[in-house]
Scaffold this motif. Structure first.
Motif, mmCIF file in Angstrom:
data_model
loop_
_atom_site.group_PDB
_atom_site.id
_atom_site.type_symbol
_atom_site.label_atom_id
_atom_site.label_comp_id
_atom_site.label_asym_id
_atom_site.label_seq_id
_atom_site.Cartn_x
_atom_site.Cartn_y
_atom_site.Cartn_z
ATOM 1 N N THR A 44 3.838 -22.832 31.894
ATOM 2 C CA THR A 44 2.886 -22.452 32.847
ATOM 3 C C THR A 44 1.573 -22.809 32.432
ATOM 4 O OG1 THR A 44 4.170 -20.523 33.922
ATOM 5 C CG2 THR A 44 1.892 -20.697 34.223
ATOM 6 N N ARG A 45 1.168 -22.457 31.095
ATOM 7 C CA ARG A 45 -0.190 -22.742 30.573
ATOM 8 C C ARG A 45 -0.362 -24.095 30.143
ATOM 9 N NH1 ARG A 45 -2.831 -17.643 29.498
ATOM 10 N NH2 ARG A 45 -1.675 -15.898 30.344
ATOM 11 N N HIS A 46 0.726 -24.676 29.603
ATOM 12 C CA HIS A 46 0.591 -25.886 28.718
ATOM 13 C C HIS A 46 1.333 -26.939 29.193
ATOM 14 C CE1 HIS A 46 -2.095 -23.914 25.985
ATOM 15 N NE2 HIS A 46 -1.078 -22.895 25.893
ATOM 16 N N GLY A 47 2.255 -26.900 30.090
ATOM 17 C CA GLY A 47 3.347 -27.768 30.397
ATOM 18 C C GLY A 47 4.397 -28.069 29.625
ATOM 19 N N ARG A 48 4.565 -27.451 28.660
ATOM 20 C CA ARG A 48 5.499 -27.587 27.416
ATOM 21 C C ARG A 48 6.097 -26.260 27.129
ATOM 22 N NH1 ARG A 48 1.133 -29.733 26.060
ATOM 23 N NH2 ARG A 48 0.774 -28.748 23.830
ATOM 24 N N ARG A 49 7.353 -26.164 26.541
ATOM 25 C CA ARG A 49 7.944 -25.009 26.137
ATOM 26 C C ARG A 49 7.309 -24.705 24.854
ATOM 27 N NH1 ARG A 49 14.421 -25.263 25.999
ATOM 28 N NH2 ARG A 49 13.934 -23.144 25.613
ATOM 29 N N PHE A 50 7.548 -23.342 24.321
ATOM 30 C CA PHE A 50 6.571 -22.716 23.031
ATOM 31 C C PHE A 50 6.751 -23.718 21.970
ATOM 32 C CE2 PHE A 50 6.165 -19.970 19.496
ATOM 33 C CZ PHE A 50 4.715 -19.587 19.523
ATOM 34 N N ALA A 51 7.946 -23.917 21.415
ATOM 35 C CA ALA A 51 8.434 -24.842 20.436
ATOM 36 C C ALA A 51 7.624 -26.281 20.423
ATOM 37 C CB ALA A 51 9.926 -25.164 20.204
#
Length: 87
Positions: A44-51
């Motif tokens: 949601t915040r960055h357009g990428r998964r945490f990893a």
């Protein structure tokens, strides 16, 4: 008597006891929920998964969790700050 490996295999296959707070799922399930939720927050915040985040972005997201500034449906009613403190 069954060989040791077979006995151990049966023991490992049995469900572990659920030691938890009343407002939180069992630890294994809490981890699955939290990992899914942190991935959703990152997406949601960055357009990428945490990893896929860089170290600074990961740290910032974990800091928000630590401060209790994350939440929403992805957390399934679990308090992210409590999870951070008790994981």
């Amino acid at each position: 008597m069954a060989p040791r490996a077979q006995r151990r295999g049966r023991w490992l296959a049995s469900p572990a006891p659920c030691l938890r707070d009343a407002d939180r799922p069992c630890m294994g399930e809490a981890w699955r929920w939290a990992l899914d939720a942190i991935d959703a927050e990152a997406t949601t915040r960055h357009g990428r998964r945490f990893a896929g985040l860089d170290e600074a972005e990961q740290d910032a997201l974990i800091t928000l969790m630590q401060r209790g500034e994350l939440g929403g449906a992805d957390w399934r009613g679990m308090d992210p700050q409590k999870f951070f403190k008790r994981r």
